[in-house]
Design a protein around this motif. Structure first.
Motif, PDB file in Angstrom:
ATOM      1  N   HIS A  39      -9.065  30.395 -11.628  1.00 52.54           N
ATOM      2  CA  HIS A  39      -9.204  31.219 -12.844  1.00 52.54           C
ATOM      3  C   HIS A  39     -10.485  32.035 -12.834  1.00 52.54           C
ATOM      4  N   GLY A  40     -11.448  31.607 -11.998  1.00 54.17           N
ATOM      5  CA  GLY A  40     -12.702  32.346 -11.890  1.00 54.17           C
ATOM      6  C   GLY A  40     -13.080  32.516 -10.427  1.00 54.17           C
ATOM      7  N   ILE A  41     -13.581  33.700 -10.086  1.00 58.86           N
ATOM      8  CA  ILE A  41     -14.002  33.976  -8.699  1.00 58.86           C
ATOM      9  C   ILE A  41     -15.446  34.447  -8.742  1.00 58.86           C
ATOM     10  N   LEU A  42     -16.275  33.807  -7.924  1.00 60.56           N
ATOM     11  CA  LEU A  42     -17.669  34.236  -7.839  1.00 60.56           C
ATOM     12  C   LEU A  42     -18.010  34.436  -6.363  1.00 60.56           C
ATOM     13  N   VAL A  43     -18.402  35.632  -6.018  1.00 62.04           N
ATOM     14  CA  VAL A  43     -18.875  35.892  -4.650  1.00 62.04           C
ATOM     15  C   VAL A  43     -20.398  35.894  -4.713  1.00 62.04           C
ATOM     16  N   GLN A  44     -21.008  34.941  -4.011  1.00 63.61           N
ATOM     17  CA  GLN A  44     -22.463  34.801  -4.083  1.00 63.61           C
ATOM     18  C   GLN A  44     -23.151  36.019  -3.465  1.00 63.61           C
ATOM     19  N   LEU A  45     -24.063  36.620  -4.235  1.00 61.89           N
ATOM     20  CA  LEU A  45     -24.847  37.760  -3.728  1.00 61.89           C
ATOM     21  C   LEU A  45     -26.226  37.233  -3.313  1.00 61.89           C
ATOM     22  N   PRO A  46     -26.942  37.883  -2.414  1.00 62.55           N
ATOM     23  CA  PRO A  46     -26.566  39.106  -1.707  1.00 62.55           C
ATOM     24  C   PRO A  46     -25.577  38.843  -0.568  1.00 62.55           C
ATOM     25  N   LEU A  47     -24.853  39.907  -0.191  1.00 60.69           N
ATOM     26  CA  LEU A  47     -23.918  39.837   0.933  1.00 60.69           C
ATOM     27  C   LEU A  47     -24.583  40.453   2.172  1.00 60.69           C
TER      28      LEU A  47
ATOM     29  N   PRO B 275      -9.669  30.685 -26.702  1.00 60.71           N
ATOM     30  CA  PRO B 275     -10.658  29.650 -26.361  1.00 60.71           C
ATOM     31  C   PRO B 275     -11.237  28.966 -27.598  1.00 60.71           C
ATOM     32  N   ALA B 276     -11.293  29.675 -28.738  1.00 58.16           N
ATOM     33  CA  ALA B 276     -11.898  29.096 -29.958  1.00 58.16           C
ATOM     34  C   ALA B 276     -11.103  27.884 -30.440  1.00 58.16           C
ATOM     35  N   THR B 277      -9.791  27.816 -30.122  1.00 57.51           N
ATOM     36  CA  THR B 277      -8.973  26.706 -30.606  1.00 57.51           C
ATOM     37  C   THR B 277      -9.339  25.390 -29.927  1.00 57.51           C
ATOM     38  N   LEU B 278     -10.137  25.444 -28.836  1.00 57.16           N
ATOM     39  CA  LEU B 278     -10.508  24.205 -28.131  1.00 57.16           C
ATOM     40  C   LEU B 278     -11.753  23.559 -28.705  1.00 57.16           C
TER      41      LEU B 278
ATOM     42  N   ALA C 254      -9.844  30.975 -17.987  1.00 57.57           N
ATOM     43  CA  ALA C 254      -8.615  30.184 -17.822  1.00 57.57           C
ATOM     44  C   ALA C 254      -7.767  30.260 -19.089  1.00 57.57           C
ATOM     45  N   CYS C 255      -8.420  30.108 -20.245  1.00 59.82           N
ATOM     46  CA  CYS C 255      -7.685  30.170 -21.520  1.00 59.82           C
ATOM     47  C   CYS C 255      -6.983  31.520 -21.663  1.00 59.82           C
TER      48      CYS C 255
ATOM     49  N   VAL D 256     -12.571  21.283 -21.804  1.00 59.68           N
ATOM     50  CA  VAL D 256     -11.700  21.213 -20.616  1.00 59.68           C
ATOM     51  C   VAL D 256     -10.678  20.099 -20.811  1.00 59.68           C
ATOM     52  N   ALA D 257     -11.149  18.959 -21.340  1.00 59.72           N
ATOM     53  CA  ALA D 257     -10.225  17.827 -21.564  1.00 59.72           C
ATOM     54  C   ALA D 257      -9.147  18.218 -22.580  1.00 59.72           C
ATOM     55  N   ARG D 258      -9.530  18.949 -23.640  1.00 51.76           N
ATOM     56  CA  ARG D 258      -8.543  19.364 -24.656  1.00 51.76           C
ATOM     57  C   ARG D 258      -7.540  20.355 -24.066  1.00 51.76           C
ATOM     58  N   LEU D 259      -8.033  21.259 -23.208  1.00 48.10           N
ATOM     59  CA  LEU D 259      -7.130  22.235 -22.581  1.00 48.10           C
ATOM     60  C   LEU D 259      -6.101  21.507 -21.713  1.00 48.10           C
ATOM     61  N   GLU D 260      -6.589  20.487 -20.984  1.00 50.19           N
ATOM     62  CA  GLU D 260      -5.670  19.723 -20.125  1.00 50.19           C
ATOM     63  C   GLU D 260      -4.640  18.985 -20.954  1.00 50.19           C
ATOM     64  N   ALA D 261      -5.127  18.346 -22.026  1.00 50.18           N
ATOM     65  CA  ALA D 261      -4.221  17.552 -22.861  1.00 50.18           C
ATOM     66  C   ALA D 261      -3.176  18.446 -23.532  1.00 50.18           C
ATOM     67  N   ALA D 262      -3.590  19.598 -24.032  1.00 48.84           N
ATOM     68  CA  ALA D 262      -2.682  20.441 -24.823  1.00 48.84           C
ATOM     69  C   ALA D 262      -1.819  21.355 -23.945  1.00 48.84           C
ATOM     70  N   HIS D 263      -2.344  21.785 -22.811  1.00 49.02           N
ATOM     71  CA  HIS D 263      -1.633  22.816 -22.032  1.00 49.02           C
ATOM     72  C   HIS D 263      -1.434  22.433 -20.563  1.00 49.02           C
ATOM     73  N   GLY D 264      -1.921  21.251 -20.156  1.00 46.75           N
ATOM     74  CA  GLY D 264      -1.738  20.784 -18.775  1.00 46.75           C
ATOM     75  C   GLY D 264      -2.428  21.664 -17.751  1.00 46.75           C
ATOM     76  N   LEU D 265      -3.514  22.317 -18.151  1.00 46.45           N
ATOM     77  CA  LEU D 265      -4.168  23.239 -17.214  1.00 46.45           C
ATOM     78  C   LEU D 265      -5.592  22.777 -16.899  1.00 46.45           C
ATOM     79  N   THR D 266      -5.913  22.729 -15.602  1.00 50.29           N
ATOM     80  CA  THR D 266      -7.293  22.459 -15.176  1.00 50.29           C
ATOM     81  C   THR D 266      -7.897  23.775 -14.707  1.00 50.29           C
ATOM     82  N   PRO D 267      -8.964  24.264 -15.384  1.00 53.59           N
ATOM     83  CA  PRO D 267      -9.579  25.511 -14.923  1.00 53.59           C
ATOM     84  C   PRO D 267     -10.143  25.345 -13.506  1.00 53.59           C
TER      85      PRO D 267
END
Ligand code: NDP
Length: 300
Positions: free
Chosen positions: A94-102, A295-298, A287-288, A24-35
């Protein structure tokens, strides 16, 4: 008598979270993105509350953004679908999780189907299920993905091994079977109609139990030296701890299995901790991909 090795899922998950933090730190440093991971909880089921709290805490601990949405138990399907649509469009999520059961007024299939497959970090959308089945690159459900990490760490190459998955749910059993197939195992999927389950289990070098029945799989069902992954989480009375007390057990009779298996995951402390760690890893991968980074480049 030899004793099985205990596979420490808690320690493995802690190492995985450290690796996620670094990436995550490398993604932020290289691409300015926080997942960012959005978790949606409808109603106030106490077990779901605990899961959601843990997910949010661990998301923040690895340096990602956590967005929690708590909706009342009487929320309508249309209201929930509107929130999912908003999250689909939100570039910080970048990610959505709906907690089950509904709650019963809401169709789980409709909600899962409304999540953008690229943000479906649970891997439950039919597009992701289809990609897993056809060998494509989608989001893989967290619990089976965590089981595979433990198996590969323990066994290395799984080619040609006989595996049995007991349980055929869409969230554990079926994706697990496809992941084992992808690793070139010879896979049997067992369920409540399977005849002579004990004999089927005894043939397997890898046994994955995802049933939800306390200690159903006995020691003499296990092939000597087999690797046993116990996904089950069952709460049973524990009068030895005091009146009204309970404890967690898996689907495998752990003490019996210890005397036969080569290695086994305990409950708790085996598969359970891997599930949230792989959810975070899935969020980082999502996110990547959403910004076109491999993602492998991180990896350091
Ligand atoms: P489901 O209830 O959706 O599926 C259970 C499966 O077990 C079904 O396929 C069912 O067969 C099969 N089954 C039931 N009874 C028997 C039997 N007597 N013999 C053989 N098969 C049987 O459960 P899930 O897959 O959602 O979960 C399974 C377990 O894993 C639960 O204990 C759950 O709490 C746990 N779990 C743990 C997670 C973790 O993070 N560690 C995450 C998710 C789940 P049929 O299809 O024929 O009905």
């Amino acid at each position: 008598m030899t004793k099985a090795d205990i596979i420490d899922g808690k320690a493995f998950a802690a190492r995985l979270r450290e690796s996620i933090s670094a990436r995550v730190a490398r993604l932020e440093a290289a691409h300015g993105l926080t997942p960012g991971l959005a978790v949606v909880l409808v109603g106030n089921d106490p077990a779901s509350e605990v899961y959601v709290r843990n997910k949010a805490r661990q998301t923040r601990e690895v340096g990602m953004a956590s967005f929690e949405h708590r909706l009342a138990a009487e929320t309508s399907e249309a209201e929930l679908l509107a929130l999912v649509e908003r999250l689909n469009r939100d570039p910080a999520v970048h990610g959505i999780l709906v907690q089950l059961p509904l709650p019963e007024q809401i169709s789980e299939a409709a909600v899962i189907g409304a999540i953008d497959p690229a943000k479906d970090v649970d891997g439950f959308h039919v597009v992701n299920a289809g990609l897993l089945m056809t060998g494509g690159e989608g989001m893989v459900p967290c619990t089976p993905r965590g089981c595979m990490m433990l198996l590969r760490d323990r066994l290395g190459d799984l080619s040609g091994l006989r595996a049995i998955v007991v349980g055929r749910s869409n969230i554990v059993g079926k994706p697990m079977a496809h992941l084992l197939l992808r690793e070139h195992c010879t896979v049997t999927v067992a369920h409540s109609r399977t005849r002579d389950l004990a004999a089927e289990c005894r043939r397997a070098d890898i046994l994955v139990a995802a049933v939800g029945r306390p200690e159903m799989i006995r020691g003499d069902w296990i092939k000597p030296g087999a690797t046993v992954i116990d996904v089950g989480i069952n709460r049973v009375p524990a009068p030895e701890k005091g009146e009204g007390k309970t404890r967690l057990v898996g689907d495998v009779a752990f003490d019996e299995a210890l005397a036969v298996a080569g290695a086994i995951t305990p409950v708790p402390g085996g598969v359970g901790p891997m599930t949230i760690a792989t959810l975070l890893d899935n969020t980082l991968i999502a996110a990547c991909r959403q910004i076109g980074v491999d993602p492998a480049t991180l990896s350091g």
